[in-house]
Design an enzyme around this catalytic site. Structure first.
Site, PDB file in Angstrom:
ATOM      1  N   HIS A 114       0.837  -1.207   0.000  1.00 16.67           N
ATOM      2  CA  HIS A 114       0.000   0.000   0.000  1.00 16.67           C
ATOM      3  C   HIS A 114       0.871   1.257   0.000  1.00 16.67           C
ATOM      4  O   HIS A 114       0.611   2.208  -0.760  1.00 16.67           O
ATOM      5  CB  HIS A 114      -0.921  -0.009   1.214  1.00 16.67           C
ATOM      6  CG  HIS A 114      -1.721   1.248   1.376  1.00 16.67           C
ATOM      7  ND1 HIS A 114      -2.711   1.622   0.484  1.00 16.67           N
ATOM      8  CD2 HIS A 114      -1.662   2.238   2.316  1.00 16.67           C
ATOM      9  CE1 HIS A 114      -3.238   2.770   0.861  1.00 16.67           C
ATOM     10  NE2 HIS A 114      -2.625   3.164   1.961  1.00 16.67           N
ATOM     11  N   HIS A 137      -1.463  -9.303  -9.707  1.00 15.19           N
ATOM     12  CA  HIS A 137      -2.104 -10.492  -9.148  1.00 15.19           C
ATOM     13  C   HIS A 137      -2.190 -11.595 -10.208  1.00 15.19           C
ATOM     14  O   HIS A 137      -1.896 -12.763  -9.932  1.00 15.19           O
ATOM     15  CB  HIS A 137      -3.511 -10.139  -8.643  1.00 15.19           C
ATOM     16  CG  HIS A 137      -3.529  -9.629  -7.234  1.00 15.19           C
ATOM     17  ND1 HIS A 137      -3.160  -8.347  -6.908  1.00 15.19           N
ATOM     18  CD2 HIS A 137      -3.881 -10.227  -6.059  1.00 15.19           C
ATOM     19  CE1 HIS A 137      -3.273  -8.171  -5.605  1.00 15.19           C
ATOM     20  NE2 HIS A 137      -3.718  -9.295  -5.053  1.00 15.19           N
TER      21      HIS A 137
END
Length: 230
Positions: free
Chosen positions: A127, A160
């Site tokens: 993040h 991902h």
């Protein structure tokens, strides 16, 4: 290079010493939880996946849903174990050995009342990296906050998919789509669900969303790739 952070700084906060007892506890957790995850995977998940091949071949929707629900529980248990093992045990071992003082690897994502809260709290190193190297530079170029957030999410969705495609040696879009679908889902949750209801929606997406993606990859890998018929 081994420091548990993705953002380079000239000076990091340092701990005064290496705590041997803390290091032993965290290392023991890694060994135990890794072994437990492997046992659960072999004894619980693999049989479910093997039993899913025929329903996929026969396009038996009810059987597929049954396998999906059976997979949801062990998958979520293993995911929680994996989270604790990596973010709490493994990263703390690295930090302790390097005397790295910043130990904020995650926040209380389990209390998140919307999807945005979950993604902002469950993986703090990533993040912070996205915030520093993608989001803020986009804002400085005149892009709106909403557009910058979408771009960050698309980048995350790509990686991902990349992390799944490489070990499987095939490119599919299920992980990517699983991430992208969360954009409208996040809007709906934020607008219509609040408090405990929003938190419940986040947990349901975690429990059900991952098995759906896994089943799709199993279908492509074992049935399409190897043409398994029994």
């Amino acid at each position: 290079m081994a420091a548990p952070t993705l953002c380079y700084e000239l000076n990091f906060p340092r701990s005064q010493r290496i705590r041997k007892s803390f290091l032993i506890r965290r290392s023991s957790e890694i060994i135990f939880l890794s072994s437990l995850s492997l046992i659960l995977l072999q004894q619980w998940v693999v049989p479910i996946l093997k039993n899913s091949k025929i329903p996929f071949r026969e396009s038996n929707i009810l059987k597929i849903i049954e396998r999906l629900l059976k997979l949801a529980v062990p998958n979520h248990v293993i995911w929680l174990i994996g989270f604790y093992c990596f973010f709490h045990s493994y990263l703390n071992v690295l930090a302790e050995v390097l005397r790295f003082g910043d130990r904020e690897f995650y926040r209380d994502w389990w209390n998140a009342e919307d999807v945005n809260g979950f993604w902002q709290n469950w993986n703090i190193p990533v993040h912070k990296f996205c915030l520093r190297h993608i989001y803020k530079p986009l804002l400085s170029q005149g892009i709106t906050k909403a557009q910058a957030s979408l771009i960050v999410f698309f980048v995350s969705a790509f990686f991902h998919e990349y992390l799944v495609s490489i070990p499987l040696r095939m490119f599919r879009i299920w992980a990517f789509l699983g991430m992208i679908v969360q954009i409208p889902f996040a809007i709906v949750v934020k607008k219509f669900l609040h408090g405990n209801y929003g938190n419940m929606a986040v947990w349901i997406s975690l429990i059900i969303g991952q098995p759906i993606a896994i089943m799709m990859y199993i279908h492509d890998y074992y049935i399409d790739y190897f043409q398994v018929t029994n």
